[in-house]
Design a protein around this motif. Structure first.
Motif, PDB file in Angstrom:
ATOM      1  N   MET A   6     -35.384 -20.692  38.604  1.00 56.88           N
ATOM      2  CA  MET A   6     -34.672 -20.763  39.877  1.00 56.88           C
ATOM      3  C   MET A   6     -34.895 -22.097  40.567  1.00 56.88           C
ATOM      4  O   MET A   6     -33.978 -22.657  41.191  1.00 56.88           O
ATOM      5  CB  MET A   6     -35.135 -19.621  40.779  1.00 56.88           C
ATOM      6  CG  MET A   6     -34.750 -18.236  40.271  1.00 56.88           C
ATOM      7  SD  MET A   6     -32.968 -18.035  40.085  1.00 56.88           S
ATOM      8  CE  MET A   6     -32.424 -18.273  41.766  1.00 56.88           C
ATOM      9  N   LEU A   7     -36.103 -22.648  40.473  1.00 58.96           N
ATOM     10  CA  LEU A   7     -36.379 -23.950  41.069  1.00 58.96           C
ATOM     11  C   LEU A   7     -35.528 -25.032  40.419  1.00 58.96           C
ATOM     12  O   LEU A   7     -34.977 -25.908  41.119  1.00 58.96           O
ATOM     13  CB  LEU A   7     -37.860 -24.283  40.930  1.00 58.96           C
ATOM     14  CG  LEU A   7     -38.306 -25.632  41.511  1.00 58.96           C
ATOM     15  CD1 LEU A   7     -38.046 -25.672  43.013  1.00 58.96           C
ATOM     16  CD2 LEU A   7     -39.790 -25.863  41.213  1.00 58.96           C
ATOM     17  N   ALA A   8     -35.383 -24.989  39.096  1.00 60.78           N
ATOM     18  CA  ALA A   8     -34.553 -25.979  38.409  1.00 60.78           C
ATOM     19  C   ALA A   8     -33.093 -25.858  38.827  1.00 60.78           C
ATOM     20  O   ALA A   8     -32.411 -26.861  39.061  1.00 60.78           O
ATOM     21  CB  ALA A   8     -34.695 -25.812  36.901  1.00 60.78           C
ATOM     22  N   ILE A   9     -32.593 -24.620  38.959  1.00 58.37           N
ATOM     23  CA  ILE A   9     -31.201 -24.426  39.371  1.00 58.37           C
ATOM     24  C   ILE A   9     -30.983 -24.933  40.792  1.00 58.37           C
ATOM     25  O   ILE A   9     -29.962 -25.577  41.096  1.00 58.37           O
ATOM     26  CB  ILE A   9     -30.822 -22.936  39.250  1.00 58.37           C
ATOM     27  CG1 ILE A   9     -30.804 -22.514  37.776  1.00 58.37           C
ATOM     28  CG2 ILE A   9     -29.466 -22.669  39.891  1.00 58.37           C
ATOM     29  CD1 ILE A   9     -30.555 -21.039  37.573  1.00 58.37           C
ATOM     30  N   VAL A  10     -31.937 -24.671  41.703  1.00 61.27           N
ATOM     31  CA  VAL A  10     -31.798 -25.121  43.090  1.00 61.27           C
ATOM     32  C   VAL A  10     -31.805 -26.640  43.171  1.00 61.27           C
ATOM     33  O   VAL A  10     -30.987 -27.248  43.887  1.00 61.27           O
ATOM     34  CB  VAL A  10     -32.918 -24.503  43.954  1.00 61.27           C
ATOM     35  CG1 VAL A  10     -32.933 -25.146  45.337  1.00 61.27           C
ATOM     36  CG2 VAL A  10     -32.737 -23.002  44.070  1.00 61.27           C
ATOM     37  N   VAL A  11     -32.703 -27.288  42.433  1.00 61.77           N
ATOM     38  CA  VAL A  11     -32.782 -28.750  42.474  1.00 61.77           C
ATOM     39  C   VAL A  11     -31.489 -29.377  41.954  1.00 61.77           C
ATOM     40  O   VAL A  11     -30.922 -30.307  42.573  1.00 61.77           O
ATOM     41  CB  VAL A  11     -34.006 -29.232  41.662  1.00 61.77           C
ATOM     42  CG1 VAL A  11     -33.975 -30.755  41.504  1.00 61.77           C
ATOM     43  CG2 VAL A  11     -35.292 -28.806  42.347  1.00 61.77           C
ATOM     44  N   VAL A  12     -30.987 -28.882  40.825  1.00 58.69           N
ATOM     45  CA  VAL A  12     -29.754 -29.444  40.264  1.00 58.69           C
ATOM     46  C   VAL A  12     -28.561 -29.128  41.173  1.00 58.69           C
ATOM     47  O   VAL A  12     -27.647 -29.948  41.318  1.00 58.69           O
ATOM     48  CB  VAL A  12     -29.529 -28.910  38.843  1.00 58.69           C
ATOM     49  CG1 VAL A  12     -28.234 -29.464  38.260  1.00 58.69           C
ATOM     50  CG2 VAL A  12     -30.697 -29.292  37.948  1.00 58.69           C
ATOM     51  N   THR A  13     -28.564 -27.959  41.809  1.00 59.59           N
ATOM     52  CA  THR A  13     -27.478 -27.626  42.738  1.00 59.59           C
ATOM     53  C   THR A  13     -27.452 -28.570  43.928  1.00 59.59           C
ATOM     54  O   THR A  13     -26.374 -29.014  44.364  1.00 59.59           O
ATOM     55  CB  THR A  13     -27.643 -26.175  43.222  1.00 59.59           C
ATOM     56  OG1 THR A  13     -27.596 -25.289  42.094  1.00 59.59           O
ATOM     57  CG2 THR A  13     -26.536 -25.797  44.196  1.00 59.59           C
ATOM     58  N   VAL A  14     -28.618 -28.908  44.470  1.00 61.98           N
ATOM     59  CA  VAL A  14     -28.682 -29.846  45.600  1.00 61.98           C
ATOM     60  C   VAL A  14     -28.164 -31.226  45.183  1.00 61.98           C
ATOM     61  O   VAL A  14     -27.420 -31.885  45.922  1.00 61.98           O
ATOM     62  CB  VAL A  14     -30.118 -29.921  46.137  1.00 61.98           C
ATOM     63  CG1 VAL A  14     -30.242 -31.032  47.180  1.00 61.98           C
ATOM     64  CG2 VAL A  14     -30.532 -28.586  46.741  1.00 61.98           C
ATOM     65  N   VAL A  15     -28.545 -31.663  43.997  1.00 57.22           N
ATOM     66  CA  VAL A  15     -28.062 -32.963  43.513  1.00 57.22           C
ATOM     67  C   VAL A  15     -26.559 -32.929  43.281  1.00 57.22           C
ATOM     68  O   VAL A  15     -25.828 -33.877  43.634  1.00 57.22           O
ATOM     69  CB  VAL A  15     -28.811 -33.361  42.231  1.00 57.22           C
ATOM     70  CG1 VAL A  15     -28.246 -34.654  41.646  1.00 57.22           C
ATOM     71  CG2 VAL A  15     -30.301 -33.527  42.509  1.00 57.22           C
ATOM     72  N   ALA A  16     -26.049 -31.832  42.695  1.00 58.16           N
ATOM     73  CA  ALA A  16     -24.613 -31.730  42.427  1.00 58.16           C
ATOM     74  C   ALA A  16     -23.798 -31.631  43.702  1.00 58.16           C
ATOM     75  O   ALA A  16     -22.604 -31.958  43.690  1.00 58.16           O
ATOM     76  CB  ALA A  16     -24.344 -30.515  41.540  1.00 58.16           C
ATOM     77  N   ALA A  17     -24.404 -31.188  44.815  1.00 54.54           N
ATOM     78  CA  ALA A  17     -23.670 -31.084  46.075  1.00 54.54           C
ATOM     79  C   ALA A  17     -23.187 -32.448  46.564  1.00 54.54           C
ATOM     80  O   ALA A  17     -22.178 -32.533  47.270  1.00 54.54           O
ATOM     81  CB  ALA A  17     -24.540 -30.421  47.136  1.00 54.54           C
ATOM     82  N   PHE A  18     -23.898 -33.522  46.199  1.00 51.23           N
ATOM     83  CA  PHE A  18     -23.468 -34.863  46.605  1.00 51.23           C
ATOM     84  C   PHE A  18     -22.300 -35.365  45.758  1.00 51.23           C
ATOM     85  O   PHE A  18     -21.658 -36.354  46.141  1.00 51.23           O
ATOM     86  CB  PHE A  18     -24.638 -35.848  46.490  1.00 51.23           C
ATOM     87  CG  PHE A  18     -25.763 -35.567  47.440  1.00 51.23           C
ATOM     88  CD1 PHE A  18     -25.709 -36.025  48.753  1.00 51.23           C
ATOM     89  CD2 PHE A  18     -26.863 -34.831  47.045  1.00 51.23           C
ATOM     90  CE1 PHE A  18     -26.747 -35.770  49.636  1.00 51.23           C
ATOM     91  CE2 PHE A  18     -27.903 -34.561  47.916  1.00 51.23           C
ATOM     92  CZ  PHE A  18     -27.844 -35.024  49.223  1.00 51.23           C
ATOM     93  N   PHE A  19     -22.030 -34.712  44.639  1.00 51.66           N
ATOM     94  CA  PHE A  19     -20.969 -35.176  43.754  1.00 51.66           C
ATOM     95  C   PHE A  19     -19.937 -34.080  43.483  1.00 51.66           C
ATOM     96  O   PHE A  19     -19.222 -34.144  42.488  1.00 51.66           O
ATOM     97  CB  PHE A  19     -21.571 -35.622  42.405  1.00 51.66           C
ATOM     98  CG  PHE A  19     -22.638 -36.663  42.523  1.00 51.66           C
ATOM     99  CD1 PHE A  19     -22.310 -38.005  42.642  1.00 51.66           C
ATOM    100  CD2 PHE A  19     -23.975 -36.300  42.524  1.00 51.66           C
ATOM    101  CE1 PHE A  19     -23.294 -38.968  42.750  1.00 51.66           C
ATOM    102  CE2 PHE A  19     -24.966 -37.253  42.631  1.00 51.66           C
ATOM    103  CZ  PHE A  19     -24.627 -38.605  42.743  1.00 51.66           C
TER     104      PHE A  19
END
Length: 314
Positions: free
Chosen positions: A33-46
């Protein structure tokens, strides 16, 4: 020291108490879940770039070479307009796209956590089959997703040709993205059919000869499935899905026939020197009971027998 002591206490076969299993499951779920949250936050900028990556081919196919900002100022034209309905739709769409990208791009992490939790309970040959299944299933799914991505523009062009003249097409962006995701999943999962057939053959459930006898029905079934799965009515999009599955089906049939031939040769050679032969445990009838006469060398039974310390006359 604590880690080394814990490793020494672990069972060599990977067994552990239920509480340790639950604790390990909690830790691995937290990491996933931590990996999914981190990648989701990064993808939100793109997320806008991600949306344009999926929608630009469709826009170009229907004659729209403009960006979303330019299309927003166009009131009429030959191309369809991508619109958003509702005040909260842009935010929910950004959240949905970011979360979808987070799940996809973080898949190596959470798939590894899932495998690390399951692998200790598998035997060596089961791990080999699992490696083969994942190593073949992922490329097949990606090939299906690629075919979906390439056929979507043609599908959109054909569908928009049914619009009456002098009418403007408004395509809700969230519905369009849902259609793209659904097509990618349908194409990707349909490419997993040959892998499923091969796994059934390896486990002895299905033979290659039976698969070869099904070829007429499979061609018709795959064609009907492709016609139902693709929203457009053009034969090009249907053949783009059905054609590769036909080829993969016959490849799976050829592999199964070769595997069956290899099994028959191995069975004909019999077990190896260090292998035990198979035991036939099928019960057989004993036939008629043969009567046996008493031998003369045996003493004759006395008419008087001693039972429980008392003389009893028969």
């Amino acid at each position: 020291m604590l880690k080394s002591a814990r490793k020494e206490e672990m069972d060599p076969e990977g067994r552990m108490p239920l509480a340790d299993h639950l604790r390990e499951l909690r830790n691995r779920l937290a990491k996933a879940m931590l990996a999914i949250v981190v990648v989701t936050v990064v993808a939100a900028f793109f997320y806008k770039n991600i949306i344009e990556f999926f929608t630009n081919p469709i826009l170009h196919a229907v004659g729209c070479d403009s960006s979303f900002a330019e299309l927003a100022h166009q009131r009429s034209g030959t191309c369809a307009r991508i619109v958003l309905n509702g005040l909260l739709t842009p935010f929910t769409l950004a959240l949905k796209v970011s979360l979808m990208a987070g799940v996809i791009f973080a898949s190596p992490v959470w798939l590894y956590q899932l495998w690390a939790f399951v692998a200790p309970g598998l035997h060596k040959h089961e791990r080999k089959y699992a490696y083969a299944f994942v190593g073949t299933g992922v490329p097949l799914f990606l090939c299906g997703a690629f075919f979906a991505y390439k056929t979507l523009p043609t599908m959109a062009k054909v569908l928009l040709q049914f619009s009456p003249a002098d009418l403007d097409n408004q395509l809700p962006l969230d519905d369009l993205l849902d259609l793209i995701v659904r097509m990618v999943l349908v194409f990707g999962l349909s490419f997993e059919l040959p892998l499923l057939l091969v796994m059934l053959n390896l486990t002895g459930v299905l033979t290659g000869t039976r698969m070869l006898g099904w070829w007429r029905g499979m061609i018709i079934g795959i064609t009907v499935f492709a016609a139902v799965a693709t929203p457009s009515t053009d034969p090009l999009t249907m053949l783009a899905l059905a054609g590769p599955i036909w080829v993969l089906y016959f490849c799976a049939t050829a592999f199964s026939l070769l595997n069956d031939r290899r099994k028959s040769r191995r069975d004909a050679m019999g077990p190896a020197d260090d292998e035990a032969s198979d035991l036939d445990l099928t019960p057989e009838g004993v036939g008629e009971v043969e009567t046996v006469t008493a031998s003369r060398s045996l003493p004759e039974q006395s008419t008087t027998e001693r039972v429980n310390g008392y003389d009893d006359v028969t």
